[in-house]
Design a protein around this motif. Structure first.
Motif, mmCIF file in Angstrom:
data_model
loop_
_atom_site.group_PDB
_atom_site.id
_atom_site.type_symbol
_atom_site.label_atom_id
_atom_site.label_comp_id
_atom_site.label_asym_id
_atom_site.label_seq_id
_atom_site.Cartn_x
_atom_site.Cartn_y
_atom_site.Cartn_z
ATOM 1 N N LEU A 54 0.825 -1.204 0.000
ATOM 2 C CA LEU A 54 0.000 0.000 0.000
ATOM 3 C C LEU A 54 0.865 1.262 0.000
ATOM 4 C CD1 LEU A 54 -2.688 -1.175 2.566
ATOM 5 C CD2 LEU A 54 -3.132 -0.621 0.168
ATOM 6 N N GLU A 55 1.938 1.239 0.781
ATOM 7 C CA GLU A 55 2.827 2.405 0.852
ATOM 8 C C GLU A 55 3.417 2.723 -0.519
ATOM 9 O OE1 GLU A 55 4.846 5.601 2.613
ATOM 10 O OE2 GLU A 55 3.299 4.324 3.478
ATOM 11 N N GLY A 56 3.819 1.681 -1.241
ATOM 12 C CA GLY A 56 4.414 1.898 -2.553
ATOM 13 C C GLY A 56 3.477 2.584 -3.530
ATOM 14 N N VAL A 57 2.183 2.289 -3.415
ATOM 15 C CA VAL A 57 1.190 2.901 -4.308
ATOM 16 C C VAL A 57 0.767 4.276 -3.802
ATOM 17 C CG1 VAL A 57 -1.159 2.675 -5.205
ATOM 18 C CG2 VAL A 57 0.361 0.689 -5.166
ATOM 19 N N LEU A 58 0.472 4.353 -2.508
ATOM 20 C CA LEU A 58 -0.072 5.598 -1.953
ATOM 21 C C LEU A 58 0.980 6.688 -1.793
ATOM 22 C CD1 LEU A 58 -2.456 3.925 0.627
ATOM 23 C CD2 LEU A 58 -3.148 5.210 -1.414
ATOM 24 N N SER A 59 2.238 6.337 -1.923
ATOM 25 C CA SER A 59 3.270 7.370 -1.925
ATOM 26 C C SER A 59 3.281 8.131 -3.254
ATOM 27 C CB SER A 59 4.650 6.751 -1.673
ATOM 28 O OG SER A 59 4.990 5.843 -2.713
ATOM 29 N N LYS A 60 2.583 7.581 -4.245
ATOM 30 C CA LYS A 60 2.526 8.201 -5.569
ATOM 31 C C LYS A 60 1.156 8.789 -5.897
ATOM 32 C CE LYS A 60 5.899 4.889 -7.439
ATOM 33 N NZ LYS A 60 5.951 3.985 -6.272
ATOM 34 N N GLN A 61 0.127 8.422 -5.136
ATOM 35 C CA GLN A 61 -1.228 8.911 -5.408
ATOM 36 C C GLN A 61 -2.013 8.952 -4.109
ATOM 37 O OE1 GLN A 61 -1.693 5.611 -8.179
ATOM 38 N NE2 GLN A 61 -3.454 4.828 -7.008
ATOM 39 N N GLU A 62 -3.059 9.792 -4.085
ATOM 40 C CA GLU A 62 -3.801 10.019 -2.839
ATOM 41 C C GLU A 62 -4.723 8.863 -2.483
ATOM 42 O OE1 GLU A 62 -6.499 13.576 -0.792
ATOM 43 O OE2 GLU A 62 -6.132 13.576 -2.962
ATOM 44 N N TRP A 63 -5.355 8.269 -3.496
ATOM 45 C CA TRP A 63 -6.315 7.178 -3.286
ATOM 46 C C TRP A 63 -5.907 5.997 -4.153
ATOM 47 C CZ3 TRP A 63 -9.013 8.492 0.794
ATOM 48 C CH2 TRP A 63 -9.273 9.843 1.041
ATOM 49 N N ILE A 64 -6.439 4.815 -3.865
ATOM 50 C CA ILE A 64 -5.921 3.635 -4.553
ATOM 51 C C ILE A 64 -6.394 3.510 -5.996
ATOM 52 C CG2 ILE A 64 -5.522 2.321 -2.434
ATOM 53 C CD1 ILE A 64 -8.025 0.716 -3.032
ATOM 54 N N VAL A 65 -7.520 4.141 -6.341
ATOM 55 C CA VAL A 65 -7.990 4.066 -7.721
ATOM 56 C C VAL A 65 -8.932 5.227 -7.997
ATOM 57 C CG1 VAL A 65 -9.909 2.513 -7.107
ATOM 58 C CG2 VAL A 65 -9.110 2.607 -9.476
ATOM 59 N N GLY A 66 -8.857 5.765 -9.207
ATOM 60 C CA GLY A 66 -9.839 6.745 -9.661
ATOM 61 C C GLY A 66 -9.662 8.153 -9.138
#
Length: 222
Positions: A149-161
């Motif tokens: 989750l950290e790897g994704v959310l460090s680049k975007q605010e929410w997980i999708v959309g």
């Protein structure tokens, strides 16, 4: 049979999966009655519940305004509620690609987060004998999932959309659950080790639905 509220939710006073369904019901302004099954008395395995949910687990949802339609498995319930009762796409995504990404995250939550966090809790709090190797394995898996989750959310605010969806909300109660275990380690700092996840989690906890469910949970906690 007449029902005052649209849904009956079979759930548990502590189980994260039931509470995340309640959060989405609150988000969508839907009326429901919660029935808290006593696991110590095996009420979740009793015929009165198994006739609705053959798996004998929680949550189970009955939609009285849709011919008493019954659905179980928490993320399937979230998808049902979102598809049928979220016409404004408040918690949904709109492109075909994003819908598959949303499904991806719901599958990850159901197959990765929930089981590993649940086993970490089991071997920490409930298993009749202490097995350090099992505790270590599932705590490491909990940290690994947070790392994903950290790897994704460090680049975007929410997980999708680009906005909060049922995908984000599917994680919040299990993350609350995991912090009860991880915070037992004196050197653990959620904010320092997972800053993006910590910020995301704080935004979810600040939502009115999540705060309301926290209050209800505190009032029914056994």
């Amino acid at each position: 049979m007449s029902h005052g509220k649209q849904f009956t939710l079979y759930t548990h006073a502590s189980g994260p999966n039931g509470w995340k369904v309640a959060i989405v019901l609150e988000e969508l302004g839907l009326t429901y009655e919660s029935i808290y099954l006593d696991f110590q008395k095996s009420e979740h395995k009793a015929p009165e519940h198994v006739k609705f949910n053959p798996n004998g687990r929680i949550p189970t949802l009955i939609d009285h305004k849709n011919n008493d339609f019954v659905i179980w498995e928490s993320d399937a319930i979230l998808l049902y509620l979102e598809e049928k009762y979220d016409p404004e796409n408040k918690l949904n995504v709109t492109t075909e690609e994003d819908k598959f990404v949303l499904l991806q995250w719901l599958f990850f939550q159901a197959s990765g987060q929930g089981p590993y966090y649940g086993q970490a809790a089991w071997f920490t709090f409930f298993h009749p004998e202490k097995i350090p190797s099992a505790q270590e394995r599932y705590k490491k898996e909990t940290l690994r999932v947070l790392g994903v989750l950290e790897g994704v959310l460090s680049k975007q605010e929410w997980i999708v959309g680009g906005k909060p969806t049922i995908g984000d909300l599917s994680f919040v109660t299990w993350n609350q659950f995991a912090l009860n275990i991880l915070n037992m380690d004196e050197g653990f700092s959620f904010q320092q080790e997972f800053p993006a996840v910590s910020a995301w989690h704080a935004k979810l906890e600040a939502r009115e639905s999540v705060k309301k469910i926290a209050e209800i949970k505190a009032s029914v906690k056994k």
